[in-house]
Write a protein that holds these residues in place. Sequence first.
Motif, short mmCIF file in Angstrom:
data_model
loop_
_atom_site.label_atom_id
_atom_site.label_comp_id
_atom_site.label_asym_id
_atom_site.label_seq_id
_atom_site.Cartn_x
_atom_site.Cartn_y
_atom_site.Cartn_z
N TYR A 102 23.93 -8.89 41.43
CA TYR A 102 22.74 -8.68 40.62
C TYR A 102 22.49 -9.88 39.70
O TYR A 102 21.36 -10.37 39.58
N TYR A 106 19.09 -12.14 40.34
CA TYR A 106 17.97 -11.87 39.44
C TYR A 106 18.03 -12.60 38.11
O TYR A 106 17.07 -12.56 37.36
N GLU A 173 9.27 -8.13 46.53
CA GLU A 173 8.85 -8.65 45.23
C GLU A 173 7.93 -7.67 44.51
O GLU A 173 7.86 -7.67 43.28
N ILE A 176 9.77 -5.60 42.06
CA ILE A 176 10.14 -6.35 40.86
C ILE A 176 8.93 -6.48 39.93
O ILE A 176 9.05 -6.28 38.70
N GLU A 177 7.77 -6.78 40.50
CA GLU A 177 6.56 -6.89 39.69
C GLU A 177 6.19 -5.56 39.06
O GLU A 177 5.77 -5.49 37.89
N ALA A 179 8.24 -3.19 38.24
CA ALA A 179 9.18 -2.94 37.16
C ALA A 179 8.81 -3.73 35.92
O ALA A 179 8.92 -3.24 34.79
N ARG A 180 8.34 -4.95 36.09
CA ARG A 180 7.94 -5.77 34.96
C ARG A 180 6.71 -5.16 34.27
O ARG A 180 6.62 -5.13 33.04
N PHE A 189 16.03 -1.53 35.45
CA PHE A 189 15.69 -1.98 36.80
C PHE A 189 16.87 -1.77 37.75
O PHE A 189 16.71 -1.33 38.89
N LEU A 194 17.33 -0.58 41.84
CA LEU A 194 18.29 -1.19 42.76
C LEU A 194 19.38 -0.21 43.20
O LEU A 194 19.73 -0.17 44.39
#
Length: 285
Positions: A102, A106, A173, A176-177, A179-180, A189, A194
Amino acid sequence: MKLSNVIDHTILIIGVLFLMLPLWMVFTSSTHSTEEIARNGLQFWFGDQGFTAYKTILFGHTESDPEAGTALVHGMLLLKNSIILGLGFAIGKIIISMTAAYAIVYFRFPLGNLIFWIVFSSLLMPLEVRIIPSYEIVAKLGMVNTYTGLILPLIASATATFFFRQFFKSVPEELIEAARLDNAGPFRFFKDILFPLSKTMIAAIFIIMFVVGWNQYLWPILMTTDESFKTLLLGIKDIISALYEGRIPAYDQIFALAIISVIPPILVVIIFQKWFIKGLIQTEK
């Protein structure tokens, strides 16, 4: 069924029987007396001793002869130690490998890729190469004859770190976006996205690492001068050592321990086999 299918299944059945034959002979031989095994070798069918060897090795006595136990340590204790070692290896390696992968995937930090490849290159160094310095460190820390000393020094796994790194790099991706945008921090996250996605990979790594820990021999033999910390494999070795002392080993107990030693790994594979296969072939998240 088509002829080709019949032939394929016949070959598979023959292969399974061929692989099961040694295990079957070990199981049937464990029901014979030590003298008969020493005189006639492995037996293909059951003997007249029944499960006496299993009672003796697990509990140190039988109902008919309370003093019949010959094992240095009861099999239940050996079994408990092996289970602790296997679970400690599997759980410890998963935790360390997941967090390491991780961080590598990341978190942007200098020389991150170089650090990963240094970790990965440790695969070229087997345990035998680093066992002396590892033992010296553990001994100086006073962890000889402890479960911590058995498990902690070996829970770092380059193999598991590599698999988790490749898995994390395949996460879309878009997640990830998302989550942001949801203001999810690194811990959230990891926990909410994950970890649930990694369950199949965790199952696959758990099976592999449990078997690796369960089959450890060289490290436990160095770390366990106290018999109460010995594992099943060391118990088998102790009984066989009677051969070098001019005595006939308790072959029935050796075979009983061998059968007992394969049961937990088989159960782990049966329980996690669907996740294991899915974790190995899964390409889409």
